[in-house]
Motif scaffolding. Structure first.
Motif, PDB file in Angstrom:
ATOM      1  N   MET A 102       1.485  -1.125   0.044  1.00 39.54           N
ATOM      2  CA  MET A 102       0.558  -0.143   0.253  1.00 39.54           C
ATOM      3  C   MET A 102       0.843   1.162  -0.179  1.00 39.54           C
ATOM      4  O   MET A 102       1.066   2.326   0.643  1.00 39.54           O
ATOM      5  CB  MET A 102      -0.839  -0.038   1.492  1.00 39.54           C
ATOM      6  N   SER A 103       1.546   1.403  -1.085  1.00 41.62           N
ATOM      7  CA  SER A 103       2.472   2.650  -1.135  1.00 41.62           C
ATOM      8  C   SER A 103       1.941   3.805  -1.366  1.00 41.62           C
ATOM      9  O   SER A 103       0.489   3.781  -1.555  1.00 41.62           O
ATOM     10  CB  SER A 103       4.134   2.385  -2.024  1.00 41.62           C
ATOM     11  N   GLY A 104       1.940   5.177  -0.642  1.00 38.76           N
ATOM     12  CA  GLY A 104       1.581   6.362  -0.662  1.00 38.76           C
ATOM     13  C   GLY A 104       0.649   6.225   0.534  1.00 38.76           C
ATOM     14  O   GLY A 104      -0.120   7.410   0.451  1.00 38.76           O
ATOM     15  N   ILE A 105       0.357   5.159   1.344  1.00 36.30           N
ATOM     16  CA  ILE A 105      -0.579   5.054   2.621  1.00 36.30           C
ATOM     17  C   ILE A 105      -0.018   5.567   4.163  1.00 36.30           C
ATOM     18  O   ILE A 105       0.840   4.428   3.911  1.00 36.30           O
ATOM     19  CB  ILE A 105      -1.951   4.373   2.526  1.00 36.30           C
ATOM     20  N   SER A 106       0.263   6.138   4.649  1.00 36.23           N
ATOM     21  CA  SER A 106       0.627   6.571   5.455  1.00 36.23           C
ATOM     22  C   SER A 106      -0.032   5.716   6.642  1.00 36.23           C
ATOM     23  O   SER A 106      -1.202   5.887   7.337  1.00 36.23           O
ATOM     24  CB  SER A 106       1.727   7.911   5.944  1.00 36.23           C
ATOM     25  N   SER A 107       1.046   4.821   7.557  1.00 38.89           N
ATOM     26  CA  SER A 107       0.327   4.585   8.534  1.00 38.89           C
ATOM     27  C   SER A 107       0.383   5.262   9.598  1.00 38.89           C
ATOM     28  O   SER A 107      -0.981   5.035  10.934  1.00 38.89           O
ATOM     29  CB  SER A 107       1.362   3.518   9.766  1.00 38.89           C
ATOM     30  N   ILE A 108       0.148   7.085  10.026  1.00 35.02           N
ATOM     31  CA  ILE A 108       0.057   7.676  10.610  1.00 35.02           C
ATOM     32  C   ILE A 108      -1.279   8.200  10.564  1.00 35.02           C
ATOM     33  O   ILE A 108      -2.149   9.522  11.836  1.00 35.02           O
ATOM     34  CB  ILE A 108       1.621   8.254  11.096  1.00 35.02           C
ATOM     35  N   ASP A 109      -1.768   8.575   9.378  1.00 34.35           N
ATOM     36  CA  ASP A 109      -3.002   9.292   9.444  1.00 34.35           C
ATOM     37  C   ASP A 109      -3.899   8.634   9.209  1.00 34.35           C
ATOM     38  O   ASP A 109      -3.983   7.229  10.111  1.00 34.35           O
ATOM     39  CB  ASP A 109      -3.101   9.266   7.131  1.00 34.35           C
ATOM     40  N   GLY A 110      -5.419   9.261   9.384  1.00 39.01           N
ATOM     41  CA  GLY A 110      -6.803   8.776   9.833  1.00 39.01           C
ATOM     42  C   GLY A 110      -6.975   7.713   8.351  1.00 39.01           C
ATOM     43  O   GLY A 110      -6.279   7.481   8.014  1.00 39.01           O
ATOM     44  N   ARG A 111      -7.431   7.140   9.298  1.00 38.48           N
ATOM     45  CA  ARG A 111      -8.405   6.396   8.703  1.00 38.48           C
ATOM     46  C   ARG A 111      -9.557   6.463   8.047  1.00 38.48           C
ATOM     47  O   ARG A 111     -10.856   7.079   8.366  1.00 38.48           O
ATOM     48  CB  ARG A 111      -8.589   4.403   9.234  1.00 38.48           C
ATOM     49  N   LEU A 112     -10.249   6.764   6.621  1.00 41.39           N
ATOM     50  CA  LEU A 112     -11.781   6.574   5.910  1.00 41.39           C
ATOM     51  C   LEU A 112     -12.632   5.026   6.187  1.00 41.39           C
ATOM     52  O   LEU A 112     -12.077   4.431   5.845  1.00 41.39           O
ATOM     53  CB  LEU A 112     -11.723   7.248   4.801  1.00 41.39           C
ATOM     54  N   PHE A 113     -13.596   5.729   7.239  1.00 37.67           N
ATOM     55  CA  PHE A 113     -15.159   4.570   6.951  1.00 37.67           C
ATOM     56  C   PHE A 113     -16.057   5.084   6.153  1.00 37.67           C
ATOM     57  O   PHE A 113     -16.268   5.994   6.393  1.00 37.67           O
ATOM     58  CB  PHE A 113     -15.566   4.345   8.121  1.00 37.67           C
ATOM     59  N   GLY A 114     -16.492   4.490   5.208  1.00 35.53           N
ATOM     60  CA  GLY A 114     -17.530   4.416   4.359  1.00 35.53           C
ATOM     61  C   GLY A 114     -18.593   3.506   4.908  1.00 35.53           C
ATOM     62  O   GLY A 114     -18.356   2.543   4.978  1.00 35.53           O
ATOM     63  N   VAL A 115     -19.839   4.671   6.283  1.00 36.55           N
ATOM     64  CA  VAL A 115     -20.749   3.458   6.774  1.00 36.55           C
ATOM     65  C   VAL A 115     -21.718   3.650   6.183  1.00 36.55           C
ATOM     66  O   VAL A 115     -22.635   5.129   5.983  1.00 36.55           O
ATOM     67  CB  VAL A 115     -20.379   4.678   8.178  1.00 36.55           C
ATOM     68  N   GLY A 116     -22.541   2.594   5.524  1.00 32.97           N
ATOM     69  CA  GLY A 116     -24.033   2.689   5.367  1.00 32.97           C
ATOM     70  C   GLY A 116     -24.884   2.278   6.620  1.00 32.97           C
ATOM     71  O   GLY A 116     -24.221   2.086   7.304  1.00 32.97           O
ATOM     72  N   LEU A 117     -26.234   3.624   6.222  1.00 32.95           N
ATOM     73  CA  LEU A 117     -26.583   4.187   7.799  1.00 32.95           C
ATOM     74  C   LEU A 117     -28.298   2.789   6.862  1.00 32.95           C
ATOM     75  O   LEU A 117     -28.999   2.810   7.818  1.00 32.95           O
ATOM     76  CB  LEU A 117     -27.425   5.590   7.489  1.00 32.95           C
ATOM     77  N   GLY A 118     -28.830   2.007   6.484  1.00 29.84           N
ATOM     78  CA  GLY A 118     -29.275   1.290   5.646  1.00 29.84           C
ATOM     79  C   GLY A 118     -30.549   2.140   4.783  1.00 29.84           C
ATOM     80  O   GLY A 118     -30.565   3.375   4.982  1.00 29.84           O
ATOM     81  N   PRO A 119     -32.233   1.710   5.162  1.00 31.70           N
ATOM     82  CA  PRO A 119     -32.869   2.202   4.331  1.00 31.70           C
ATOM     83  C   PRO A 119     -34.326   3.471   4.934  1.00 31.70           C
ATOM     84  O   PRO A 119     -34.881   4.321   4.302  1.00 31.70           O
ATOM     85  CB  PRO A 119     -33.923   0.894   4.264  1.00 31.70           C
TER      86      PRO A 119
END
Lengths: 247, 247
Positions: free
Chosen positions: A1-18
């Motif tokens: 995963m070059s280019g991705i730093s482990s000290i950066d935050g992570r993005l979560f794509g979260v589905g909330l349903g219908p």
């Protein structure tokens, strides 16, 4: 995963349903409760039902980042100015989220339904995925919510199920309606008269079910044949259940 | 709702999602914790991943009703003896559940994925729905779990998405693969060689993603073009993401 730093935050794509706040997953509630930043899309003047879910699960110290859509009234996707405006909106949203991620803060970008199924999340995902670590949390799709509310068994055995945006032209709708066993039509809105005509031409009007605001308190479910008027909210859908094999 | 007694128990059709126990909904956990009887389908010799979810949420006093499928090895749906055996199984299961409902006990019939999307639940639903009160709780479908695990945005804008059972014939697969923008192929199993040939003939091999046991600990995700061998579990799937409009 070059280019991705482990000290950066992570993005979560979260589905909330219908729509029903109880139709969110355990995983979504855990992530929303844990992250320091929750981002969500909003339309001007509309509070959005997603707020009810967020209100229940976010912590008091969580920063809430509202991503406000540009006005869409009387504009269309084929209008270059509108496309340009949308592109600017996504670029600005990308920047706002990236700022948090670069500061080491995890961000949950929540959305209605499922993030990767006709979701606005995808426009930010493709912009951010090569620079940041991303995790996707699926959600109950609007169509699952609708067919559950309508108690309509949708696909059996060898049935082919097709999802058709109501924005398609008449001829394309008729063609796809004739080829699939089970059909879900989404994005109804101003397209209802055209869709109804296509369903009738395909000979499937008698089995079509109209669902408005499925799983919410304002839910309406009627046979399409008895729905009067050609007005429908954008987030309504039409279900034509399959009739596949059943022992 | 004539014919339905208010002193009888209610039937809940509860979707448990694609495999990850955290991808169950709040509503499903509430119902499973509240009902006196939980019924589930099982295959002989297989514990089934649904057990892990049930173990976490059922109460100690909950009665667990196992509905054991007849053996299906080397038999096919077109075999009349197999259809007859399945019909007998569903009739027996119907009787077992009805007995509890008639005694005033609520029953949750749980299933993988979503109850009304290619689910065995539907066979019992159609047998019981006119006599008892039924509520459906949608679940995350297996396909949502798979495209989330693969981080594959599936359908954009005006994309048509079709779900194709891998049990279809070669010609039907090629035809549907050519007509839809986004495609999910389910029920792979012994059909992989035929499906792969159909995808290649439709010119879509380079964008096809193979997902096995999506969202579980034994998850495998590879481009279909590099998957070796023609063996696949029945609960694997192939994703061909749409390429619809994006600003």
């Amino acid at each position: 995963m070059s280019g991705i730093s482990s000290i950066d935050g992570r993005l979560f794509g979260v589905g909330l349903g219908p729509g029903d706040p109880d139709l969110v997953t355990i995983k979504a509630t855990k992530i929303i409760a844990a992250v320091p930043v929750v981002a969500y899309f909003a339309k001007k003047g509309a509070r959005g039902w997603a707020r009810a879910i967020l209100d229940r699960w976010v912590t008091d110290t969580c920063l809430q980042l509202r991503l406000l859509y540009p006005l869409t009234t009387e504009t269309h996707f084929c209008d270059p100015a509108y496309v340009e405006e949308l592109r600017g909106f996504y670029t600005k949203a990308e920047g706002a989220i990236a700022t948090h991620l670069l500061s080491g803060r995890d961000v949950a970008l929540v959305c209605e339904g499922d993030p990767l199924f006709y979701g606005s999340f995808m426009h930010l995902y493709v912009r951010l995925k090569d620079r940041f670590s991303v995790e996707i949390v699926p959600g109950i799709t609007g169509m699952s919510g609708c067919w559950s509310a309508a108690k309509a068994p949708m696909a059996w055995g060898d049935d082919v199920l097709s999802v058709l945006p109501g924005t398609l032209g008449h001829a394309a709708l008729v063609r796809h309606l004739g080829a699939a066993d089970a059909v879900v039509i989404i994005k109804i809105g101003a397209n209802l008269a055209k869709i109804r005509a296509a369903i009738a031409e395909a000979g499937r009007l008698s089995s079509a079910i109209y669902v408005e605001h499925g799983t919410s308190e304002t839910e309406t479910i009627v046979p399409l044949a008895v729905k009067t008027g050609d007005h429908a909210p954008y987030f309504s859908s039409i279900l034509i259940p399959g009739q596949g094999r059943r022992p």
